[in-house]
Design a protein around this motif. Structure first.
Motif, PDB file in Angstrom:
ATOM      1  N   UNK B  44     -11.636  17.312 -26.947  1.00  0.00           N
ATOM      2  CA  UNK B  44     -11.081  18.422 -26.163  1.00  0.00           C
ATOM      3  C   UNK B  44     -11.971  19.657 -26.280  1.00  0.00           C
ATOM      4  N   UNK B  45     -12.310  20.003 -27.520  1.00  0.00           N
ATOM      5  CA  UNK B  45     -13.101  21.221 -27.761  1.00  0.00           C
ATOM      6  C   UNK B  45     -14.486  21.097 -27.118  1.00  0.00           C
ATOM      7  N   UNK B  46     -15.101  19.936 -27.251  1.00  0.00           N
ATOM      8  CA  UNK B  46     -16.436  19.757 -26.656  1.00  0.00           C
ATOM      9  C   UNK B  46     -16.380  19.820 -25.135  1.00  0.00           C
ATOM     10  N   UNK B  47     -15.334  19.227 -24.563  1.00  0.00           N
ATOM     11  CA  UNK B  47     -15.181  19.271 -23.106  1.00  0.00           C
ATOM     12  C   UNK B  47     -15.089  20.722 -22.626  1.00  0.00           C
ATOM     13  N   UNK B  48     -14.254  21.497 -23.303  1.00  0.00           N
ATOM     14  CA  UNK B  48     -14.089  22.898 -22.899  1.00  0.00           C
ATOM     15  C   UNK B  48     -15.416  23.643 -23.058  1.00  0.00           C
ATOM     16  N   UNK B  49     -16.107  23.401 -24.167  1.00  0.00           N
ATOM     17  CA  UNK B  49     -17.350  24.138 -24.392  1.00  0.00           C
ATOM     18  C   UNK B  49     -18.403  23.813 -23.334  1.00  0.00           C
ATOM     19  N   UNK B  50     -18.614  22.530 -23.043  1.00  0.00           N
ATOM     20  CA  UNK B  50     -19.685  22.194 -22.092  1.00  0.00           C
ATOM     21  C   UNK B  50     -19.339  22.588 -20.663  1.00  0.00           C
ATOM     22  N   UNK B  51     -18.051  22.665 -20.333  1.00  0.00           N
ATOM     23  CA  UNK B  51     -17.708  22.993 -18.939  1.00  0.00           C
ATOM     24  C   UNK B  51     -17.528  24.488 -18.701  1.00  0.00           C
ATOM     25  N   UNK B  52     -17.424  25.269 -19.781  1.00  0.00           N
ATOM     26  CA  UNK B  52     -17.163  26.703 -19.586  1.00  0.00           C
ATOM     27  C   UNK B  52     -18.276  27.602 -20.113  1.00  0.00           C
ATOM     28  N   UNK B  53     -19.310  27.029 -20.727  1.00  0.00           N
ATOM     29  CA  UNK B  53     -20.408  27.840 -21.241  1.00  0.00           C
ATOM     30  C   UNK B  53     -21.441  28.036 -20.146  1.00  0.00           C
ATOM     31  N   UNK B  54     -21.646  29.298 -19.767  1.00  0.00           N
ATOM     32  CA  UNK B  54     -22.650  29.627 -18.750  1.00  0.00           C
ATOM     33  C   UNK B  54     -23.996  29.049 -19.168  1.00  0.00           C
ATOM     34  N   UNK B  55     -24.673  28.407 -18.229  1.00  0.00           N
ATOM     35  CA  UNK B  55     -25.985  27.840 -18.521  1.00  0.00           C
ATOM     36  C   UNK B  55     -25.912  26.394 -18.992  1.00  0.00           C
ATOM     37  N   UNK B  56     -24.724  25.939 -19.373  1.00  0.00           N
ATOM     38  CA  UNK B  56     -24.561  24.529 -19.749  1.00  0.00           C
ATOM     39  C   UNK B  56     -24.817  23.665 -18.520  1.00  0.00           C
ATOM     40  N   UNK B  57     -25.551  22.543 -18.690  1.00  0.00           N
ATOM     41  CA  UNK B  57     -25.799  21.688 -17.511  1.00  0.00           C
ATOM     42  C   UNK B  57     -24.502  21.116 -16.926  1.00  0.00           C
ATOM     43  N   UNK B  59     -21.653  22.935 -16.757  1.00  0.00           N
ATOM     44  CA  UNK B  59     -20.797  24.090 -16.443  1.00  0.00           C
ATOM     45  C   UNK B  59     -20.019  23.844 -15.147  1.00  0.00           C
ATOM     46  N   UNK B  60     -18.742  24.178 -15.160  1.00  0.00           N
ATOM     47  CA  UNK B  60     -17.896  24.056 -13.965  1.00  0.00           C
ATOM     48  C   UNK B  60     -17.440  25.463 -13.568  1.00  0.00           C
ATOM     49  N   UNK B  61     -17.687  25.893 -12.327  1.00  0.00           N
ATOM     50  CA  UNK B  61     -17.230  27.228 -11.924  1.00  0.00           C
ATOM     51  C   UNK B  61     -15.709  27.350 -12.091  1.00  0.00           C
ATOM     52  N   UNK B  62     -15.232  28.525 -12.500  1.00  0.00           N
ATOM     53  CA  UNK B  62     -13.793  28.689 -12.768  1.00  0.00           C
ATOM     54  C   UNK B  62     -12.895  28.195 -11.641  1.00  0.00           C
ATOM     55  N   UNK B  63     -13.256  28.460 -10.387  1.00  0.00           N
ATOM     56  CA  UNK B  63     -12.374  28.080  -9.267  1.00  0.00           C
ATOM     57  C   UNK B  63     -12.175  26.571  -9.187  1.00  0.00           C
ATOM     58  N   UNK B  64     -13.113  25.801  -9.771  1.00  0.00           N
ATOM     59  CA  UNK B  64     -13.039  24.339  -9.646  1.00  0.00           C
ATOM     60  C   UNK B  64     -12.411  23.666 -10.861  1.00  0.00           C
ATOM     61  N   UNK B 184      -6.962  25.706 -14.283  1.00  0.00           N
ATOM     62  CA  UNK B 184      -5.618  25.651 -13.734  1.00  0.00           C
ATOM     63  C   UNK B 184      -5.012  24.342 -14.196  1.00  0.00           C
ATOM     64  N   UNK B 185      -3.869  24.424 -14.859  1.00  0.00           N
ATOM     65  CA  UNK B 185      -3.209  23.230 -15.367  1.00  0.00           C
ATOM     66  C   UNK B 185      -2.085  22.832 -14.416  1.00  0.00           C
ATOM     67  N   UNK B 186      -1.965  21.534 -14.190  1.00  0.00           N
ATOM     68  CA  UNK B 186      -0.920  20.989 -13.304  1.00  0.00           C
ATOM     69  C   UNK B 186      -0.148  19.907 -14.043  1.00  0.00           C
ATOM     70  N   UNK B 187       1.159  19.857 -13.814  1.00  0.00           N
ATOM     71  CA  UNK B 187       1.918  18.664 -14.158  1.00  0.00           C
ATOM     72  C   UNK B 187       1.811  17.713 -12.972  1.00  0.00           C
ATOM     73  N   UNK B 188       1.484  16.457 -13.235  1.00  0.00           N
ATOM     74  CA  UNK B 188       1.482  15.423 -12.197  1.00  0.00           C
ATOM     75  C   UNK B 188       2.354  14.289 -12.735  1.00  0.00           C
TER      76      UNK B 188
END
Lengths: 341, 341
Positions: B44-57, B59-64, B184-188
């Motif tokens: 979990x922690x690694x996923x958050x770090x790689x997707x939210x750290x600017x410059x990470x290959x 990185x996922x833009x916040x809107x997505x 953005x978190x969703x219940x599905x």
């Protein structure tokens, strides 16, 4: 920061003054510069003020602020034909190429003839058949790529510009103003949800999850390599027009809007449903009464309701009775498109 | 501000130091204190770090940034019976009172008998009949009010606490951590969309527009005073389970999730669909292997798949093969409920 710190507390005061000046300037600048002063502009500004000012008896908590917008005729030009219909008609040759047996079957035969007069006489049922044939059967990714290509290339014949430039600048200002005031803005369109989502983020700043539209089902499956994908099916899940608009709003948003904007009888129930809630409410109808800068139709045409189709005299009377605000394109809008001088 | 300004620039430096210290402390404090160190927490922690750290290959833009969560068995207790099923069974007497002819018709007759053993043998088709009878025919407001009343009063027989207290504290931390990281978190959920929306905001911080579930249609109409309202209809619009989960995600969100959390075969396609996207992906399955603190079922029971129903050995093997992370309640969670010491 460093120079300010070096210069001592005097600069802090200046910094504070600048910050507060900035806030004041922001509050006082006109959020709707393309609108003429008048009842329509006043209604929007007053609605925002009473619902977002802390301590106001009509204050709405930010999480509950929702505004919904019809698209065709409310946010962009819908005449002489919905852009999605033009897209579907343009897709027919590719569909007929893939299924040659359709070439001699109506309504495809008429579309393939290229006879514009005959095409203008296509019925709603014809268009539904064309929509089912041209909007389904492919993966959602393939569809999205095809719409992206079309929207980048297609031009409106009157303005010779991409359809995406034919959005109403005053309504773009309303979208921005409401968002800056903590409202989540949604498109609630009779058009195809998947179609509008392709360009809504770029054109209106509206992310896909804030586009509610007529939606078909999808079917989950796998390609040859085992990768899963969704195929668009000719199965109607939500007919997002007329009574389908409040039903779609309940399904997709789950909150009654505080404000709703439309322009035709397809928006009647959405405005009515919005108006039936508690507290401050804003219901607005765009009246197309500017034949010079855009089009004049609906009550502005002076035709009986049976010939008008969308924005009827009956709807106009209902708006008057219920206190909905009619936006006159001619009188309320300083300019219609962003490309106007 | 005033005391700081009076004391001059030295205080500004202290203020800055405090601010930066605050930021550092925030970054270093554990966002998942109820998780034991191990592969699940690390994923979990690694996923958050790689997707939210600017410059990470990756990185996922916040809107997505989108993360989807099954509810029953993933966010809260689902054993021995889904809480919504308990609600529906409890509604049967009121339904039979309104329609006495149902008293002698199955499955209502069995429910009215109060025979728990017989009720435990009700089939899925029986439950669908009960759901249709108990969840439809009223206005959405009436339904909401009834569920609110029930959820405030009903208690789980084992813990003698409201169901809303039986959410998993470690998953609540994941929800908060992802939101704080711009997701953005969703219940599905396979559960009823209207049902879960009633309490999801209070219980999970999940607003109605971020709850996707099995949904019936509604019908727009008017009461005697002419006020419009929506009636819940026994017409299935979205069966949000199995392949219906990716279909529901496409319909309601329009984006492929970056992360998905589930616990049963009903979540298989959602995790598969999530995993088929580009970039960093996080797929997690909660394994109920803690008979002492919660329940042990699925592979933890050591029964053949035909007897297990939800989290099967086959799903466990698929998770291993595809690199999905299995969360062991027993080993990965320091505590399960917030009310534990």
């Amino acid at each position: 920061m460093r120079p300010i710190v070096r210069q001592g507390t005097g600069s802090i005061a200046i910094l504070c003054a600048l910050l507060f000046a900035g806030i004041d300037a922001g509050a006082q600048s006109d959020p709707l510069p393309s609108w003429n002063d008048g009842p329509a502009k006043k209604a929007i500004v007053e609605f925002v003020q009473v619902t977002t000012t802390q301590g106001s008896p009509k204050f709405v908590p930010p999480a509950e602020r929702v505004a919904t917008f019809d698209q065709d005729g409310t946010l962009w030009v819908e005449h002489p034909m919905y852009s999605q219909v033009i897209y579907c008609l343009g897709r027919v040759p590719a569909v007929v190429k893939a299924k040659p047996e359709l070439a001699n079957v109506e309504p495809f035969k008429t579309v393939m003839s290229g006879n514009r007069e005959a095409m203008a006489r296509l019925t709603k049922d014809d268009l539904i058949k064309i929509a089912a044939a041209t909007l389904t059967g492919m993966s959602v990714e393939t569809f999205k790529a095809d719409v992206m290509k079309w929207i980048a290339e297609a031009k409106d014949p009157r303005w010779k510009r991409p359809y995406t430039e034919l959005t109403y600048q005053p309504m773009q200002e309303v979208l921005k103003y409401l968002r800056a005031s903590g409202y989540r803005t949604y498109i609630v369109t009779g058009g195809g949800q998947d179609f509008v989502r392709v360009y809504a983020e770029q054109v209106y700043g509206m992310p896909p999850e804030q586009v509610v539209g007529t939606a078909g089902g999808t079917k989950y499956g796998y390609d040859k390599s085992g990768r899963p994908f969704l195929t668009k099916e000719p199965r109607l899940v939500l007919n997002d027009d007329n009574a389908g608009k409040p039903e779609g709003i309940h399904l997709m948003i789950g909150r009654r809007p505080n404000a709703a904007f439309g322009n035709s009888i397809g928006d009647r129930q959405m405005l009515e449903y919005t108006g039936a809630g508690d507290g401050a409410r804003l219901m607005m109808l765009v009246l197309h009464d500017d034949a010079t800068r855009e089009y004049a139709y609906g009550p502005a045409q002076g035709l009986p309701d049976s010939k008008v189709g969308t924005f009827t005299q009956a709807l106009y009377k209902e708006a008057m009775k219920k206190g909905w605000t009619v936006i006159s394109m001619k009188n309320d809008w300083k300019r219609i498109f962003s490309f106007e001088p």
